[in-house]
Design a protein around this motif. Structure first.
Motif, PDB file in Angstrom:
ATOM      1  N   GLN A 126       9.373  18.695   0.079  1.00 36.49           N
ATOM      2  CA  GLN A 126       9.189  17.282  -0.271  1.00 36.49           C
ATOM      3  C   GLN A 126       7.757  16.875   0.103  1.00 36.49           C
ATOM      4  OE1 GLN A 126      11.945  17.937   2.065  1.00 36.49           O
ATOM      5  NE2 GLN A 126      13.083  18.535   0.213  1.00 36.49           N
ATOM      6  N   ILE A 127       7.098  16.295  -0.864  1.00 33.31           N
ATOM      7  CA  ILE A 127       5.748  15.773  -0.628  1.00 33.31           C
ATOM      8  C   ILE A 127       5.899  14.266  -0.374  1.00 33.31           C
ATOM      9  CG2 ILE A 127       3.374  15.621  -1.454  1.00 33.31           C
ATOM     10  CD1 ILE A 127       4.504  18.482  -1.176  1.00 33.31           C
ATOM     11  N   ALA A 128       5.744  13.863   0.885  1.00 33.87           N
ATOM     12  CA  ALA A 128       5.856  12.443   1.253  1.00 33.87           C
ATOM     13  C   ALA A 128       4.450  11.857   1.415  1.00 33.87           C
ATOM     14  CB  ALA A 128       6.655  12.276   2.544  1.00 33.87           C
ATOM     15  N   VAL A 129       4.230  10.715   0.762  1.00 34.74           N
ATOM     16  CA  VAL A 129       2.910  10.066   0.783  1.00 34.74           C
ATOM     17  C   VAL A 129       3.065   8.670   1.393  1.00 34.74           C
ATOM     18  CG1 VAL A 129       0.917   9.372  -0.584  1.00 34.74           C
ATOM     19  CG2 VAL A 129       2.290  11.357  -1.288  1.00 34.74           C
ATOM     20  N   CYS A 130       2.214   8.371   2.360  1.00 40.62           N
ATOM     21  CA  CYS A 130       2.202   7.036   2.996  1.00 40.62           C
ATOM     22  C   CYS A 130       0.819   6.428   2.852  1.00 40.62           C
ATOM     23  CB  CYS A 130       2.561   7.124   4.492  1.00 40.62           C
ATOM     24  SG  CYS A 130       4.198   7.800   4.820  1.00 40.62           S
ATOM     25  N   LYS A 131       0.815   5.136   2.598  1.00 44.11           N
ATOM     26  CA  LYS A 131      -0.473   4.434   2.549  1.00 44.11           C
ATOM     27  C   LYS A 131      -1.070   4.394   3.953  1.00 44.11           C
ATOM     28  CE  LYS A 131       1.678   0.982   0.787  1.00 44.11           C
ATOM     29  NZ  LYS A 131       2.066  -0.324   0.202  1.00 44.11           N
ATOM     30  N   ARG A 132      -2.378   4.617   4.017  1.00 45.80           N
ATOM     31  CA  ARG A 132      -3.027   4.570   5.338  1.00 45.80           C
ATOM     32  C   ARG A 132      -3.016   3.154   5.901  1.00 45.80           C
ATOM     33  NH1 ARG A 132      -5.393   9.105   7.058  1.00 45.80           N
ATOM     34  NH2 ARG A 132      -5.849  10.748   5.540  1.00 45.80           N
ATOM     35  N   SER A 133      -3.119   2.148   5.067  1.00 46.54           N
ATOM     36  CA  SER A 133      -2.971   0.756   5.485  1.00 46.54           C
ATOM     37  C   SER A 133      -1.747   0.202   4.796  1.00 46.54           C
ATOM     38  CB  SER A 133      -4.216  -0.056   5.138  1.00 46.54           C
ATOM     39  OG  SER A 133      -4.364  -0.121   3.723  1.00 46.54           O
ATOM     40  N   ARG A 134      -1.297  -0.947   5.249  1.00 46.73           N
ATOM     41  CA  ARG A 134      -0.109  -1.546   4.657  1.00 46.73           C
ATOM     42  C   ARG A 134      -0.449  -2.392   3.434  1.00 46.73           C
ATOM     43  NH1 ARG A 134       3.133   1.834   5.549  1.00 46.73           N
ATOM     44  NH2 ARG A 134       4.638   0.408   4.575  1.00 46.73           N
ATOM     45  N   GLY A 135      -1.456  -1.951   2.684  1.00 52.97           N
ATOM     46  CA  GLY A 135      -1.745  -2.579   1.411  1.00 52.97           C
ATOM     47  C   GLY A 135      -2.437  -3.914   1.533  1.00 52.97           C
ATOM     48  N   ILE A 136      -2.038  -4.787   0.635  1.00 55.28           N
ATOM     49  CA  ILE A 136      -2.725  -6.064   0.500  1.00 55.28           C
ATOM     50  C   ILE A 136      -2.555  -6.927   1.734  1.00 55.28           C
ATOM     51  CG2 ILE A 136      -0.770  -7.220  -0.576  1.00 55.28           C
ATOM     52  CD1 ILE A 136      -4.502  -7.624  -1.454  1.00 55.28           C
ATOM     53  N   ARG A 137      -1.389  -6.818   2.410  1.00 54.01           N
ATOM     54  CA  ARG A 137      -1.186  -7.625   3.609  1.00 54.01           C
ATOM     55  C   ARG A 137      -2.168  -7.245   4.706  1.00 54.01           C
ATOM     56  NH1 ARG A 137       5.127  -6.958   4.569  1.00 54.01           N
ATOM     57  NH2 ARG A 137       4.570  -4.890   3.788  1.00 54.01           N
ATOM     58  N   ALA A 138      -2.399  -5.949   4.854  1.00 51.62           N
ATOM     59  CA  ALA A 138      -3.371  -5.511   5.853  1.00 51.62           C
ATOM     60  C   ALA A 138      -4.777  -5.980   5.483  1.00 51.62           C
ATOM     61  CB  ALA A 138      -3.337  -3.983   5.981  1.00 51.62           C
ATOM     62  N   GLN A 139      -5.101  -5.915   4.196  1.00 48.85           N
ATOM     63  CA  GLN A 139      -6.416  -6.395   3.776  1.00 48.85           C
ATOM     64  C   GLN A 139      -6.560  -7.898   3.993  1.00 48.85           C
ATOM     65  OE1 GLN A 139      -7.689  -5.069  -0.076  1.00 48.85           O
ATOM     66  NE2 GLN A 139      -6.641  -3.100   0.095  1.00 48.85           N
ATOM     67  N   ILE A 140      -5.469  -8.630   3.709  1.00 49.57           N
ATOM     68  CA  ILE A 140      -5.508 -10.077   3.965  1.00 49.57           C
ATOM     69  C   ILE A 140      -5.724 -10.344   5.441  1.00 49.57           C
ATOM     70  CG2 ILE A 140      -4.088 -12.171   3.960  1.00 49.57           C
ATOM     71  CD1 ILE A 140      -2.870 -11.216   1.354  1.00 49.57           C
ATOM     72  N   TRP A 141      -5.012  -9.598   6.285  1.00 46.27           N
ATOM     73  CA  TRP A 141      -5.165  -9.791   7.734  1.00 46.27           C
ATOM     74  C   TRP A 141      -6.572  -9.430   8.188  1.00 46.27           C
ATOM     75  CZ3 TRP A 141      -2.808 -12.338  11.388  1.00 46.27           C
ATOM     76  CH2 TRP A 141      -3.096 -12.053  12.712  1.00 46.27           C
TER      77      TRP A 141
END
Length: 595
Positions: A267-282
């Motif tokens: 299984q190839i599991a991929v996770c975003k290094r940041s939590r996306g737009i919420r992290a960018q907003i923060w």
């Protein structure tokens, strides 16, 4: 629809300007801004999610591609060995002595170019044969030595000719530490008539796989997993000497993809290094807060300024119109702005000024003339009553003065002469006004009489500028303040005192100063007297105390149309100074009208 619009319009007409501007700000700026920003934020979030998913899909595909390339290279190498007839012949032969095996091994390596065909990569090729006559070493090992290993059991249980196997290899001697291994295993059963079981293993370098994964610089966190174990990752978990790490529940994959190769299901599991737009907003919260303030607070401040520009001036106009019923229209003191409201304020002032002039001319002047006629008639009546045979009094005073001269009582004669001057001033009702020079002569006569009373305790000095001598003022005005200085300033002080009377012109005003070096007053007394002087009225004349000063102040206020100013300075034990300032033009106009 029209009825609804009419109702809304009537409702809005009942709101004041301030509330209307608030409604305008909320419904035409704040709410559209919130809706627009929300839609834009939603679009950005959705686009970010799609972009992140696309990135994760690409990362997963790249991982599968790179891993497949490594596996297929190993498979190709195993296939070459599988198809090599020299290897088949070499491993199937039975050797009588170890020397025979070594001789055969050297001939095999020389004729088959086996070492050259293995390539220069980091894979390790090992061939196992169920032939007890071979000697372990040089890529060849007896199969009987590894039948109990984990990978061999896995190959037998899989039932396939070729398998890919990730495992933690603990089947080592005491001199070799356990480590993670990645094997491609293939059975060498090409001829089908072999009496010897043969297996080739291609061990791929685990550290090289980790480095390749890290060097790809994926934007996401990659986890290659099998049965809840993390085999490879670009986010740690890659210590070769440790068993494979278990999958942690706090790791939430954002994208997963299956990969199967030669019986191994990964299984190839991929996770975003940041939590996306919420992290960018923060991360950009200070900038976002600043933009929110710019888009909400700044328009609010501007709306408040516009509100004040409208409502404050409209309220001033409303207050001004509230006094329309009065006999004097109050003009707006500070007209500001060049817009329609400023023009309306300016026009109101023009209207108020013209109406005030009209009221002054038609109404107030006529009323004042009537009041002055009545006052004049009363004054003339009083004068007639007080002038009953005044010449008898003057003749009597003149007889006393002459008798005193004959008796050589010159001091008494001088006192009687000054008294005669004062009495003549009191009974002379031919006019309400007197020249300033004449008024000061009367002051000098009064001070002369007081000099006989106080002796050396009283000294005085009168100073009048020549251009002020012909100024007309109400009779007995200056002498009232001089008399007050004698009674309340000089009388209670035993030391020598001075009284100074000065009359001079400064710009367009006449200044009268009466200064004494008497006992002086405290601040409370000064404030009380100044309040009475500035607010002198008929009602205050009925009160007790300092009626003379209130009388003089009232006459000055009436003659200057309330443009006279009074100022008092006093210090206990030092003295008192009273200053009277009157505009020359107001004084001349009122005196001319009274005449």
């Amino acid at each position: 629809m029209k009825r609804l619009i009419d109702r809304l319009e009537n409702t809005m007409n009942d709101f004041n300007l301030k509330k209307k501007l608030h409604i305008l700000y909320i419904y035409c700026m704040l709410i559209p801004l919130i809706i627009t920003d929300s839609v834009i934020l939603f679009i950005v979030v959705q686009s970010e999610r799609v972009e992140q998913r696309h990135v994760m899909e690409n990362d997963a595909s790249a991982v599968i591609y790179n891993l497949s390339r490594e596996v297929e290279n190993a498979a190709m190498k195993a296939k070459n060995i599988y198809m090599n007839g020299y290897i088949e012949e070499f491993l199937n032969r039975q050797y009588e002595t170890p020397l025979d095996y070594v001789t055969g091994h050297q001939a095999f390596m020389k004729n088959s170019l086996f070492e050259t065909s293995m390539g220069t990569d980091n894979t390790v090729v090992t061939i196992y044969a169920d032939n007890d006559t071979i000697i372990n070493g040089g890529h060849f090992i007896r199969l009987s030595d590894v039948r109990e290993t984990e990978w061999y059991r896995y190959l037998q249980e899989a039932g396939n000719n070729s398998v890919l196997y990730f495992y933690y290899d603990q089947w080592k001697s005491s001199a070799v530490q356990p480590r993670r291994s990645v094997l491609f295993i293939r059975k060498l059963n090409f001829s089908g008539q072999d009496s010897c079981e043969k297996i080739v293993t291609i061990e791929m370098d685990y550290s090289s796989l980790v480095r390749n994964l890290d060097n790809m610089n994926y934007e996401s966190e990659i986890y290659i997993c099998k049965d809840n174990q993390i085999l490879l990752s670009n986010n740690g978990y890659n210590q070769p000497g440790w068993p494979f790490s278990e999958w942690k529940e706090n790791i939430q994959p954002d994208y997963q993809k299956e990969y199967s190769a030669y019986g191994e299901h990964l299984q190839i599991a991929v996770c975003k290094r940041s939590r996306g737009i919420r992290a960018q907003i923060w991360n950009h919260m200070p900038l976002i807060v600043f933009l929110v303030l710019i888009n909400t607070v700044m328009p609010w401040i501007l709306m408040r300024l516009i509100n004040r520009s409208f409502t404050a001036r409209v309220e001033e106009l409303s207050k001004a119109f509230d006094h329309v019923d009065a006999d004097h229209l109050q003009e707006i003191s500070y007209v500001r702005g060049k817009d329609e409201i400023g023009s309306l304020m300016l026009n109101y002032n023009h209207m108020a000024s013209r109406l005030n002039d009209l009221i002054q001319t038609v109404y107030k002047d006529r009323l004042r003339e009537q009041e002055m006629d009545i006052a004049r008639q009363n004054a003339e009546l009083l004068a007639l009553q007080s002038q009953v045979n005044p010449h008898f009094l003057f003749n009597a005073l003149e007889s006393i003065r002459m008798h005193s001269i004959l008796k050589k009582e010159y001091e008494t004669a001088d006192m009687v002469g000054k008294l005669a001057v004062m009495e003549r001033q009191n009974v002379d009702w031919s006019t309400n006004f007197v020249r300033m020079k004449k008024e000061l002569e009367f002051v000098e006569a009064y001070l002369g009489l007081q000099k006989y009373r106080f002796g050396d305790r009283l000294s005085y000095e009168l100073d009048i500028e020549p251009e002020c001598e012909d100024i007309q003022i109400p009779r007995l005005t200056v002498v009232t303040f001089v008399e007050n200085a004698c009674v309340h300033g000089i009388e209670s002080k035993t030391a020598s005192c001075w009284i100074f009377v000065r009359v001079y012109r400064k710009h367009e005003d006449i200044w009268i100063e009466v200064e004494d070096t008497g006992s002086g007053m405290d601040e409370d007394k000064v404030a009380e007297i100044k309040e009475k002087m500035c607010n002198a009225s008929i009602e205050k004349l009925r009160e007790k105390g300092r009626v003379g000063i209130i009388n003089a102040c009232l006459r000055l206020k009436m003659i200057t149309d309330n443009k006279v100013c009074f100022h008092i300075e006093s210090e206990v034990g030092i003295g008192t100074t009273i200053q009277i300032r009157m505009p020359i033009d107001a004084l001349d106009d009122r005196i001319q009208m009274h005449r």
